[in-house]
Scaffold this active site. Structure first.
Site, PDB file in Angstrom:
ATOM      1  N   GLY A 166      71.066  47.505  29.827  1.00  0.00           N
ATOM      2  CA  GLY A 166      71.307  46.611  31.162  1.00  0.00           C
ATOM      3  C   GLY A 166      71.124  47.460  32.412  1.00  0.00           C
ATOM      4  N   SER A 175      73.165  48.342  34.721  1.00  0.00           N
ATOM      5  CA  SER A 175      74.157  49.224  34.997  1.00  0.00           C
ATOM      6  C   SER A 175      74.435  50.004  34.133  1.00  0.00           C
ATOM      7  CB  SER A 175      75.556  48.228  35.143  1.00  0.00           C
ATOM      8  OG  SER A 175      76.392  49.126  35.596  1.00  0.00           O
ATOM      9  N   ALA A 176      73.926  51.459  34.372  1.00  0.00           N
ATOM     10  CA  ALA A 176      74.178  52.311  33.597  1.00  0.00           C
ATOM     11  C   ALA A 176      75.665  52.624  33.139  1.00  0.00           C
ATOM     12  CB  ALA A 176      73.551  53.704  34.015  1.00  0.00           C
ATOM     13  N   SER A 177      76.645  52.617  34.402  1.00  0.00           N
ATOM     14  CA  SER A 177      78.035  52.878  33.953  1.00  0.00           C
ATOM     15  C   SER A 177      78.549  51.755  33.324  1.00  0.00           C
ATOM     16  CB  SER A 177      78.798  53.021  35.393  1.00  0.00           C
ATOM     17  OG  SER A 177      78.416  51.638  36.162  1.00  0.00           O
ATOM     18  N   SER A 221      77.832  52.658  29.534  1.00  0.00           N
ATOM     19  CA  SER A 221      78.489  53.681  29.309  1.00  0.00           C
ATOM     20  C   SER A 221      79.934  53.379  28.872  1.00  0.00           C
ATOM     21  CB  SER A 221      78.564  54.875  30.365  1.00  0.00           C
ATOM     22  OG  SER A 221      77.161  54.978  30.607  1.00  0.00           O
ATOM     23  N   SER A 224      67.020  51.445  29.583  1.00  0.00           N
ATOM     24  CA  SER A 224      65.835  51.123  28.883  1.00  0.00           C
ATOM     25  C   SER A 224      65.213  49.832  29.316  1.00  0.00           C
ATOM     26  CB  SER A 224      66.135  51.123  27.448  1.00  0.00           C
ATOM     27  OG  SER A 224      67.319  50.207  27.140  1.00  0.00           O
TER      28      SER A 224
END
Lengths: 181, 466
Positions: free
Chosen positions: A13, A15-17, A20, A85
């Protein structure tokens, strides 16, 4: 520790945060259930190699993470990968490579995401799990992933069954006999 | 000091006055731990009863936060929807949940409210809330076979507890304890745990079965009975089991001996529903000729203001308008009625007219939250000298008979706490530090601190004992 199969849960997606955060919650829940699990997050050491700045960086990184997941999965470890990704082609190639693979699309409503990522990100066509704001808070989203894994029987059900009515009577009689009731 | 391993020896109902004050010189293993450790009385939950006390200990949450207030709880505000608070009711993270998340392995044996079993990083043997030994009470399932082999048939609890056959009962208790310690002794030697906790129910069963005979201050004391030393002998037996266990522990282990509550004289019962009938607060359709349970279908709900549950303490439920189906008390009058009833309970006297010192608690005052369906009042009759009797037909509010059979012990406000480092015990280091402010909520943060795990996010009620 129970015998389990190795597989990969791939959170993708923009938004990496958000990816995570959900990945960490999922890791905690699976650990609590006594399962062998590892979290591989492109934002965290030791897999974070450099600042990811363009689409090819992300795709290249995803390939490396997939290789780690493959090695872990063949040792019966559940691997959670948190990676933006952006490319469908890359993700599909990883799916083919890994076999036992669950794609979780974390649909973000965050308006502050880097535009360069938003522009190149290709939304998954058929993710096994789609998480969006209507799914509730992160805890509920995490449970949706867990429930999917339970339904396809890749992980055991988390809770035992409650008493049958006969067992309830048995327990009541015991507790009365013990003076608790 | 951080530890590599923590072992909790849980002894249900183990009494501080017997351990610390009366028999310590005859209990060398306990004495060694105390001499080289920290110790004191451990304040229990309100109510001081197995459920919820052990769960409060392993979560550091009060009964209101946990949302269950005893073994049997109301599901909702209807009159008949009740449930037993087993493991499924425990929603707050336990010590082993948190440790699993931190990649620490646990062995958990017999800790109340661990049946039905839930998975964890480690192994678990369910508690006495398991219906019987045929149930799947271990995690993983294969562990059941293993412990049955070790113990030659594992024993979850004493069955047929209410009996006058004291010899048989004593034998059952010893058998159960011996089997549990066999399993513990075997499993504690394996290298696959960081945290190990077991709870032995034997002290509780023994106290309830033999207290009157053995306790000199109890009216039923029988100095000439064959069983007059039953409790002391059992404490000495536990001491021997503990001694054996200590030889199997590594130096880097912290050992805790804890109990969920203590034990005290029980001298009679207050028939709570008889008393409420006398006060005009409870109406029944038919008053029985003999002693009978108060059943929902015999209560005249339209004319009932409140009713009570029996047990070692009482829970009082109000029949409130727009809350219960045939509610009587208006929400405007609720608080005033609660104060009025509290005062009435506090003024209960014995047959000689002497106030028995009843304590009444309001859940909203004593808990951080009141999840689930809390009772409207919690009552310790005679500050636990008297149990609560729910049956009716006594034609009196006070009795010295028990509606569930012989029992001369009630639970007490304080259990025991002892914590020592095995290295100190082996080196006979003189520490012997007595603390006076220990709470059952302190156990979980103390254990997590030993593992250097940050527990701030779990909002635990307790403090780290050092």
């Amino acid at each position: 520790m129970i015998i389990q199969k190795g597989f990969t849960v791939w959170l993708t997606g923009i938004s990496a945060s958000e990816n995570s955060e959900l990945a960490e919650m999922l890791e905690g829940e699976l650990l609590e259930r006594g399962l062998k699990v590892e979290l591989v997050d492109e934002n965290n050491e030791p897999v974070k190699s450099k600042v990811l700045s363009c689409c090819s960086d992300y795709n290249k990184n995803a390939g490396a993470l997939a290789e780690i997941a493959r090695l872990l999965a063949r040792n019966e470890v559940i691997t959670i990968v948190s990676a933006v990704s952006p490319s469908i082609t890359i993700r599909n190639a990883i799916r083919t490579q890994l076999g036992d693979f669950i794609e979780v699309y974390v649909k973000s409503a965050d308006q502050n995401i880097d535009k360069s990522i938003v522009e190149v990100y290709e939304v998954p066509e058929k993710p096994e799990v789609l998480l969006e704001s209507s799914d509730g808070d992160n805890d509920m989203k995490m449970k949706k992933i867990i429930r999917t894994l339970e339904l396809i029987k890749w992980i055991p059900e988390g809770f035992g069954m409650d008493y049958s009515s006969e067992e309830e009577t048995q327990i009541q009689e015991r507790l009365e006999s013990l003076g608790y009731l | 000091m951080n530890s590599n391993k923590v072992l909790i020896v849980g002894l249900d109902c183990f009494a501080p006055q017997l351990l610390f004050d009366r028999w310590l010189d005859e209990l060398p293993a306990f004495k060694r731990l105390i001499s080289s450790g920290i110790w004191g009385k451990l304040e229990s939950t309100i109510p001081c009863i197995t459920v919820p006390a052990w769960s409060s200990m392993v979560t550091s949450k009060d009964p209101g936060q946990l949302g269950f207030y005893g073994f049997r709880n109301r599901k909702d505000y209807s009159y008949d929807a009740l449930y037993f608070a087993n493991s499924l009711a425990v929603k707050e993270p336990t010590l082993w949940n948190i440790l699993s998340r931190n990649r620490k392995s646990s062995v958990v044996i017999g800790v109340p409210q661990t049946y039905p079993v839930k998975p964890l990083r480690g192994k678990l043997v369910g508690c006495f809330l398991t219906p019987d030994e045929n149930a799947e009470f271990t995690y993983p399932e294969t562990l059941k076979h293993e412990i049955n082999e070790i113990a030659d048939g594992y024993k979850i609890d004493v069955k047929g507890f209410r009996t006058d056959d004291k010899a048989w009962l004593l034998e059952q208790i010893y058998q159960m304890t011996e089997k549990r310690f066999k399993v513990v002794s075997e499993m504690v030697q394996k290298p696959d745990w960081d945290f190990f906790m077991f709870v032995e129910m034997g002290p509780d069963r023994l106290h309830h079965g033999f207290w009157g005979i053995c306790e000199p201050s109890h009216p039923n004391y029988e100095p000439d009975s064959f069983f007059v030393n039953a409790i002391k002998d059992y404490y000495k037996y536990l001491d021997k089991q503990l001694e054996q266990l200590l030889t199997k522990l590594d130096d880097d282990t912290t050992i805790l001996v804890v109990s969920d509550h203590g034990a005290r004289n029980l001298i009679g019962g207050i028939c709570v529903n008889e008393w409420l009938i006398e006060q005009g607060l409870l109406a029944v359709k038919e008053y029985p000729d003999s002693i009978q349970k108060l059943t929902n279908d015999n209560i005249d709900w339209e004319n009932t203001t409140c009713w009570g549950e029996g047990g070692y303490y009482a829970r009082i439920f109000f029949n409130v308008k727009d809350r219960e189906p045939s509610g009587k008390i208006s929400k405007e009058n609720y608080q005033a009625f609660r104060q009025e009833l509290k005062a009435k309970f506090e003024s209960i006297t014995d047959k000689d007219g002497k106030n028995i010192n009843t304590k009444v608690f309001t859940p909203q005052d004593i808990y951080s939250e009141t999840n689930g369906v809390p009772p409207d009042l919690i009552v310790y009759f005679g500050d636990l000298d008297y149990r609560s009797i729910g049956s009716i037909g006594y034609k009196d509010y006070i009795t010295y008979e028990n509606d569930t059979g012989p029992d001369d012990a009630n639970h007490d406000h304080y259990g025991v706490f002892v914590m020592s480092e095995m290295s100190d015990v082996k080196n006979q280091k003189a520490i012997n530090k007595k603390l006076d402010d220990l709470s059952i909520y302190d156990v979980a943060p103390t254990v997590l601190d030993k593992f250097n795990i940050n527990f701030e996010k779990y909002n635990m009620k307790g403090k780290v004992i050092k």
